[in-house]
Motif scaffolding. Structure first.
Motif, PDB file in Angstrom:
ATOM      1  N   VAL A 129       0.829  -1.196   0.000  1.00 22.68           N
ATOM      2  CA  VAL A 129       0.000   0.000   0.000  1.00 22.68           C
ATOM      3  C   VAL A 129       0.872   1.259   0.000  1.00 22.68           C
ATOM      4  O   VAL A 129       0.567   2.254  -0.670  1.00 22.68           O
ATOM      5  N   ALA A 130       1.986   1.216   0.728  1.00 21.81           N
ATOM      6  CA  ALA A 130       2.900   2.363   0.736  1.00 21.81           C
ATOM      7  C   ALA A 130       3.513   2.580  -0.645  1.00 21.81           C
ATOM      8  O   ALA A 130       3.668   3.725  -1.093  1.00 21.81           O
ATOM      9  N   ASP A 134       2.324   6.114  -1.931  1.00 28.45           N
ATOM     10  CA  ASP A 134       3.422   7.069  -1.763  1.00 28.45           C
ATOM     11  C   ASP A 134       4.619   6.640  -2.610  1.00 28.45           C
ATOM     12  O   ASP A 134       5.710   6.380  -2.090  1.00 28.45           O
ATOM     13  N   PRO A 135       4.446   6.558  -3.930  1.00 30.87           N
ATOM     14  CA  PRO A 135       5.544   6.105  -4.786  1.00 30.87           C
ATOM     15  C   PRO A 135       6.742   7.052  -4.770  1.00 30.87           C
ATOM     16  O   PRO A 135       7.889   6.602  -4.878  1.00 30.87           O
ATOM     17  N   ILE A 136       6.482   8.365  -4.613  1.00 30.14           N
ATOM     18  CA  ILE A 136       7.590   9.323  -4.568  1.00 30.14           C
ATOM     19  C   ILE A 136       8.413   9.112  -3.299  1.00 30.14           C
ATOM     20  O   ILE A 136       9.646   9.017  -3.340  1.00 30.14           O
ATOM     21  N   GLY A 137       7.721   9.010  -2.159  1.00 28.80           N
ATOM     22  CA  GLY A 137       8.421   8.781  -0.897  1.00 28.80           C
ATOM     23  C   GLY A 137       9.156   7.457  -0.879  1.00 28.80           C
ATOM     24  O   GLY A 137      10.211   7.325  -0.240  1.00 28.80           O
ATOM     25  N   MET A 232       6.603  -6.211  13.920  1.00 26.43           N
ATOM     26  CA  MET A 232       6.001  -5.693  12.686  1.00 26.43           C
ATOM     27  C   MET A 232       4.965  -4.627  13.035  1.00 26.43           C
ATOM     28  O   MET A 232       4.375  -4.626  14.113  1.00 26.43           O
ATOM     29  N   LEU A 233       4.768  -3.698  12.108  1.00 26.37           N
ATOM     30  CA  LEU A 233       3.900  -2.551  12.345  1.00 26.37           C
ATOM     31  C   LEU A 233       2.456  -2.849  11.957  1.00 26.37           C
ATOM     32  O   LEU A 233       2.193  -3.618  11.030  1.00 26.37           O
ATOM     33  N   ASP A 234       1.519  -2.193  12.617  1.00 24.11           N
ATOM     34  CA  ASP A 234       0.098  -2.350  12.295  1.00 24.11           C
ATOM     35  C   ASP A 234      -0.209  -1.921  10.867  1.00 24.11           C
ATOM     36  O   ASP A 234      -1.137  -2.420  10.239  1.00 24.11           O
ATOM     37  N   SER A 235       0.582  -0.981  10.357  1.00 27.09           N
ATOM     38  CA  SER A 235       0.332  -0.443   9.024  1.00 27.09           C
ATOM     39  C   SER A 235       0.867  -1.329   7.906  1.00 27.09           C
ATOM     40  O   SER A 235       0.608  -1.066   6.725  1.00 27.09           O
ATOM     41  N   VAL A 322      -5.687  -0.645  -5.249  1.00 28.61           N
ATOM     42  CA  VAL A 322      -4.532  -0.063  -4.559  1.00 28.61           C
ATOM     43  C   VAL A 322      -3.555  -1.158  -4.150  1.00 28.61           C
ATOM     44  O   VAL A 322      -2.349  -1.055  -4.366  1.00 28.61           O
ATOM     45  N   GLU A 323      -4.079  -2.230  -3.548  1.00 27.81           N
ATOM     46  CA  GLU A 323      -3.227  -3.339  -3.152  1.00 27.81           C
ATOM     47  C   GLU A 323      -2.533  -3.950  -4.359  1.00 27.81           C
ATOM     48  O   GLU A 323      -1.331  -4.217  -4.351  1.00 27.81           O
ATOM     49  N   LYS A 324      -3.297  -4.172  -5.404  1.00 27.84           N
ATOM     50  CA  LYS A 324      -2.776  -4.828  -6.602  1.00 27.84           C
ATOM     51  C   LYS A 324      -1.632  -4.033  -7.220  1.00 27.84           C
ATOM     52  O   LYS A 324      -0.647  -4.599  -7.698  1.00 27.84           O
TER      53      LYS A 324
END
Length: 364
Positions: A129-130, A134-137, A232-235, A322-324
């Motif tokens: 998802v990140a 957030d492809p730039i980040g 591991m993070l929740d996100s 978004v996931e895909k």
């Protein structure tokens, strides 16, 4: 997981003590300052726990400068390790971490990161998802982040920089090998949003080599596999993280593909012991896979493993767009860990043991 719950887990403390007891030249860190970016992330926070535990029980006297974007998040994660009044220049207490609130995508001003002896760049977007939102980040944290840190290391006399790269730099398996050695290079379609992560990791590794040659920096590269564990993070939206969350909640495990992807995985404290081995024993300019064949498994079998331990079943569902968009296209990505093992690294857990331990710690 917050500090109270995590540090209250006997199994997690056992894992930290297991890394603390590994035979490494820990004396290299005595009286030194280690700067860690991605300090509240899965591996960064675990490394901090190991070093702080060694400070407390073994008198290592290693100062930690922890870099992150959110002080409140750091305070929740590290609990008593966070000082009440953290001044900019206070690194005098090895039983407290020095937290530096900074976005690694931004220019480092003056001496704001102090004078670290060792720098570990662990900050990165690391889940689908990140990558998609957030492809730039995703790109800048890998390229600009390491660039700013290498410049800082060169101008502040740091002894060594460790860059945490990724198994994804290998791209797609060309069908000519079962295990990726460190010199393998597979295909990546660079004209996609998803390519931002692996391509920026490749570029960052090239930048490390440039600083070694041009500015004579001492830099080592670690290539962790897909890691998991109680930090591991929740996100985190990686498939393995979603499986674990479902297993902890006592729900059916949702598989969003046929599950034929064949990957390497590593339990977090095994990944951390690998990172520390690379930092303290690795050779300048070399890259090292952190992987073990006992933790290679298909996604379908991984889902079944967690479902079986949780008394549930595997169900199939389609990912949203978004996931895909953030999913890796690689269908076989198994790493050869023999180069790191030659330095003395030995993982403690296979995939079954590590997975059950993760679920047990979360449930406890």
């Amino acid at each position: 997981m917050d500090s109270q719950k995590l540090y209250g887990s006997e199994k997690y403390i056992e894992d930290i003590d297991s890394v603390r007891s590994i035979s490494l030249p820990w004396e290299k860190l005595t009286g030194k300052t280690v700067l860690i970016t991605g300090a509240t992330g899965m591996m960064g926070s675990c490394i901090i726990d190991v070093i702080m535990r060694k400070n407390k029980l073994d008198g290592l006297n290693c100062k930690i400068a922890a870099v992150g974007r959110n002080r409140e998040k750091a305070a929740e994660r590290f609990g008593e390790y966070m000082p009440e009044n953290d001044s900019k220049d206070d690194l005098s207490d090895p039983l407290k971490i020095h937290f530096i609130e900074h976005d690694i995508n931004k220019v480092i001003v003056g001496d704001e990161l102090g004078n670290p002896d060792y720098i570990l760049h662990l900050a990165s977007n690391t889940h689908p998802v990140a990558y998609a939102t957030d492809p730039i980040g995703t790109v800048t944290s890998n390229i600009l982040g390491i660039y700013y840190l290498l410049e800082y290391a060169a101008s502040h006399g740091s002894r060594r920089v460790l860059f945490a790269s990724s198994n994804e730099i290998y791209g797609e398996n060309r069908g000519d090998t079962e295990l990726f050695k460190e010199d393998y290079c597979g295909y990546i379609d660079s004209n996609t949003l998803r390519a931002g992560y692996p391509e920026s990791k490749r570029c960052a590794e090239a930048l490390c080599q440039a600083y070694i040659r041009q500015k004579e920096l001492d830099v080592v590269v670690a290539r962790p596999t897909r890691s998991y564990g109680p930090t591991m993070l929740d996100s985190d939206t990686k498939a393995i993280s979603q499986f674990i969350k479902k297993g902890i909640a006592g729900e059916d495990i949702v598989l969003k593909s046929e599950g034929n992807q064949f990957y390497s995985y590593t339990y977090v404290t095994d990944a951390v012991s690998g990172l520390l081995t690379v930092l303290l024993v690795g050779e300048c300019g070399e890259a090292y896979n952190i992987a073990d064949e006992a933790s290679d498994i298909t996604l379908k079998d991984l889902a079944g493993l967690i479902a079986g331990y949780s008394g549930k079943q595997v169900v199939f569902d389609l990912p949203d767009e978004v996931e895909k968009a953030g999913y890796s296209k690689a269908t076989k990505a198994r790493l050869d860990g023999s180069k790191l093992k030659a330095l003395g690294w030995a993982p403690k857990y296979d995939i079954g043991t590590g997975m059950r331990r993760t679920i047990d710690i979360f449930r406890s």
